[in-house]
Design a protein around this motif. Structure first.
Motif, PDB file in Angstrom:
ATOM      1  N   ILE A 128       0.414   8.338   4.401  1.00  0.00           N
ATOM      2  CA  ILE A 128       1.135   7.724   5.512  1.00  0.00           C
ATOM      3  C   ILE A 128       1.904   8.815   6.254  1.00  0.00           C
ATOM      4  O   ILE A 128       2.545   9.673   5.633  1.00  0.00           O
ATOM      5  N   SER A 129       1.867   8.734   7.560  1.00  0.00           N
ATOM      6  CA  SER A 129       2.655   9.646   8.382  1.00  0.00           C
ATOM      7  C   SER A 129       3.127   8.880   9.614  1.00  0.00           C
ATOM      8  O   SER A 129       2.682   7.766   9.871  1.00  0.00           O
ATOM      9  N   ARG A 130       4.044   9.476  10.336  1.00  0.00           N
ATOM     10  CA  ARG A 130       4.535   8.823  11.542  1.00  0.00           C
ATOM     11  C   ARG A 130       4.840   9.864  12.603  1.00  0.00           C
ATOM     12  O   ARG A 130       5.189  11.005  12.292  1.00  0.00           O
ATOM     13  N   ASP A 131       4.712   9.432  13.833  1.00  0.00           N
ATOM     14  CA  ASP A 131       5.054  10.245  14.987  1.00  0.00           C
ATOM     15  C   ASP A 131       6.037   9.426  15.804  1.00  0.00           C
ATOM     16  O   ASP A 131       5.643   8.541  16.564  1.00  0.00           O
ATOM     17  N   ASN A 132       7.305   9.724  15.637  1.00  0.00           N
ATOM     18  CA  ASN A 132       8.324   8.922  16.313  1.00  0.00           C
ATOM     19  C   ASN A 132       8.291   9.101  17.828  1.00  0.00           C
ATOM     20  O   ASN A 132       8.702   8.212  18.566  1.00  0.00           O
ATOM     21  N   VAL A 156       0.831  -1.194   0.000  1.00  0.00           N
ATOM     22  CA  VAL A 156       0.000   0.000   0.000  1.00  0.00           C
ATOM     23  C   VAL A 156       0.873   1.254   0.000  1.00  0.00           C
ATOM     24  O   VAL A 156       0.686   2.160  -0.821  1.00  0.00           O
ATOM     25  N   GLY A 157       1.810   1.324   0.914  1.00  0.00           N
ATOM     26  CA  GLY A 157       2.680   2.486   0.996  1.00  0.00           C
ATOM     27  C   GLY A 157       3.748   2.278   2.051  1.00  0.00           C
ATOM     28  O   GLY A 157       3.636   1.390   2.887  1.00  0.00           O
ATOM     29  N   ARG A 158       4.768   3.101   2.000  1.00  0.00           N
ATOM     30  CA  ARG A 158       5.854   3.003   2.965  1.00  0.00           C
ATOM     31  C   ARG A 158       6.356   4.391   3.332  1.00  0.00           C
ATOM     32  O   ARG A 158       6.158   5.355   2.584  1.00  0.00           O
ATOM     33  N   ILE A 159       6.980   4.466   4.495  1.00  0.00           N
ATOM     34  CA  ILE A 159       7.554   5.733   4.943  1.00  0.00           C
ATOM     35  C   ILE A 159       8.892   5.421   5.586  1.00  0.00           C
ATOM     36  O   ILE A 159       8.986   4.539   6.440  1.00  0.00           O
ATOM     37  N   PRO A 160       9.942   6.110   5.184  1.00  0.00           N
ATOM     38  CA  PRO A 160      11.251   5.824   5.770  1.00  0.00           C
ATOM     39  C   PRO A 160      11.340   6.343   7.197  1.00  0.00           C
ATOM     40  O   PRO A 160      10.463   7.071   7.663  1.00  0.00           O
ATOM     41  N   THR A 187       9.351  11.813   2.244  1.00  0.00           N
ATOM     42  CA  THR A 187       9.025  11.170   0.966  1.00  0.00           C
ATOM     43  C   THR A 187       8.361   9.808   1.108  1.00  0.00           C
ATOM     44  O   THR A 187       8.929   8.774   0.714  1.00  0.00           O
ATOM     45  N   PRO A 188       7.165   9.753   1.664  1.00  0.00           N
ATOM     46  CA  PRO A 188       6.425   8.489   1.615  1.00  0.00           C
ATOM     47  C   PRO A 188       6.200   8.067   0.162  1.00  0.00           C
ATOM     48  O   PRO A 188       6.163   8.917  -0.739  1.00  0.00           O
ATOM     49  N   TYR A 189       6.024   6.773  -0.033  1.00  0.00           N
ATOM     50  CA  TYR A 189       5.836   6.221  -1.376  1.00  0.00           C
ATOM     51  C   TYR A 189       4.592   5.356  -1.354  1.00  0.00           C
ATOM     52  O   TYR A 189       4.380   4.587  -0.412  1.00  0.00           O
ATOM     53  N   TYR A 190       3.773   5.463  -2.423  1.00  0.00           N
ATOM     54  CA  TYR A 190       2.481   4.796  -2.440  1.00  0.00           C
ATOM     55  C   TYR A 190       2.307   3.927  -3.675  1.00  0.00           C
ATOM     56  O   TYR A 190       2.855   4.210  -4.744  1.00  0.00           O
ATOM     57  N   ALA A 191       1.484   2.912  -3.513  1.00  0.00           N
ATOM     58  CA  ALA A 191       1.043   2.149  -4.670  1.00  0.00           C
ATOM     59  C   ALA A 191       0.142   3.036  -5.516  1.00  0.00           C
ATOM     60  O   ALA A 191      -0.565   3.906  -5.005  1.00  0.00           O
ATOM     61  N   ASP A 192       0.162   2.784  -6.814  1.00  0.00           N
ATOM     62  CA  ASP A 192      -0.651   3.599  -7.725  1.00  0.00           C
ATOM     63  C   ASP A 192      -2.130   3.524  -7.371  1.00  0.00           C
ATOM     64  O   ASP A 192      -2.868   4.502  -7.556  1.00  0.00           O
ATOM     65  N   THR A 201       4.451   5.578  16.587  1.00  0.00           N
ATOM     66  CA  THR A 201       3.233   5.239  15.867  1.00  0.00           C
ATOM     67  C   THR A 201       3.320   5.699  14.415  1.00  0.00           C
ATOM     68  O   THR A 201       3.845   6.784  14.129  1.00  0.00           O
ATOM     69  N   VAL A 202       2.809   4.862  13.527  1.00  0.00           N
ATOM     70  CA  VAL A 202       2.665   5.215  12.122  1.00  0.00           C
ATOM     71  C   VAL A 202       1.183   5.177  11.787  1.00  0.00           C
ATOM     72  O   VAL A 202       0.431   4.369  12.349  1.00  0.00           O
ATOM     73  N   TYR A 203       0.773   6.055  10.903  1.00  0.00           N
ATOM     74  CA  TYR A 203      -0.640   6.200  10.565  1.00  0.00           C
ATOM     75  C   TYR A 203      -0.867   5.980   9.076  1.00  0.00           C
ATOM     76  O   TYR A 203       0.016   6.220   8.246  1.00  0.00           O
ATOM     77  N   LEU A 204      -2.066   5.552   8.764  1.00  0.00           N
ATOM     78  CA  LEU A 204      -2.511   5.467   7.373  1.00  0.00           C
ATOM     79  C   LEU A 204      -3.873   6.144   7.295  1.00  0.00           C
ATOM     80  O   LEU A 204      -4.861   5.588   7.756  1.00  0.00           O
ATOM     81  N   GLN A 205      -3.884   7.352   6.742  1.00  0.00           N
ATOM     82  CA  GLN A 205      -5.134   8.064   6.530  1.00  0.00           C
ATOM     83  C   GLN A 205      -5.685   7.660   5.178  1.00  0.00           C
ATOM     84  O   GLN A 205      -5.008   7.822   4.150  1.00  0.00           O
TER      85      GLN A 205
END
Length: 123
Positions: A70-74, A48-52, A57-62, A78-82
């Motif tokens: 995708i976002s994250r709160d270190n 679906v997607g990834r975040i380093p 620069t998150p990356y997503y499936a088409d 926690t990582v989120y998928l809106q």
């Protein structure tokens, strides 16, 4: 092991939104690359997607680009998928995953997985 706990799944009508969360009980979470995958009945697990670990620069499936974020709160480990503008074809079990090394679109490159959370989108 890196325990991962997903939450936020549920049932929603097409066009609706959900936000998934994935919490890690691991103090080195901030150094991990994270990803979301999904698996629909009878289908293979799909990227679906990834975040380093930097959060840049998150990356997503088409198939989800422009609809999912995708976002994250270190600080919260926690990582989120809106997920917005959901479609019936988004129905699946959603998994978060950790890679301690590289961030790719391949499930086999991820070291640890959560238990999954069900997302059901009705038409």
């Amino acid at each position: 092991q890196v325990p991962l706990v997903e939450s936020g799944g549920g049932k929603v009508q097409a066009g609706g939104s959900l936000r998934l969360s994935c919490a890690a009980s691991e103090r080195t979470f901030s150094t991990y690359n994270m990803a979301w995958f999904r698996q629909a009945p009878g289908k293979e697990r799909e990227f679906v997607g990834r975040i380093p670990w930097t959060g840049n620069t998150p990356y997503y499936a088409d198939s989800v680009k422009g609809r999912f974020t995708i976002s994250r709160d270190n600080a919260k480990n926690t990582v989120y998928l809106q997920m917005n503008s959901l479609k019936p074809e988004d129905t699946a079990v959603y998994y978060c995953a950790v890679s301690r090394t590289i961030a790719t679109t391949r499930a086999r490159d991820y070291d640890y997985w959560g238990q999954g959370t069900q997302v059901t989108v009705s038409s």
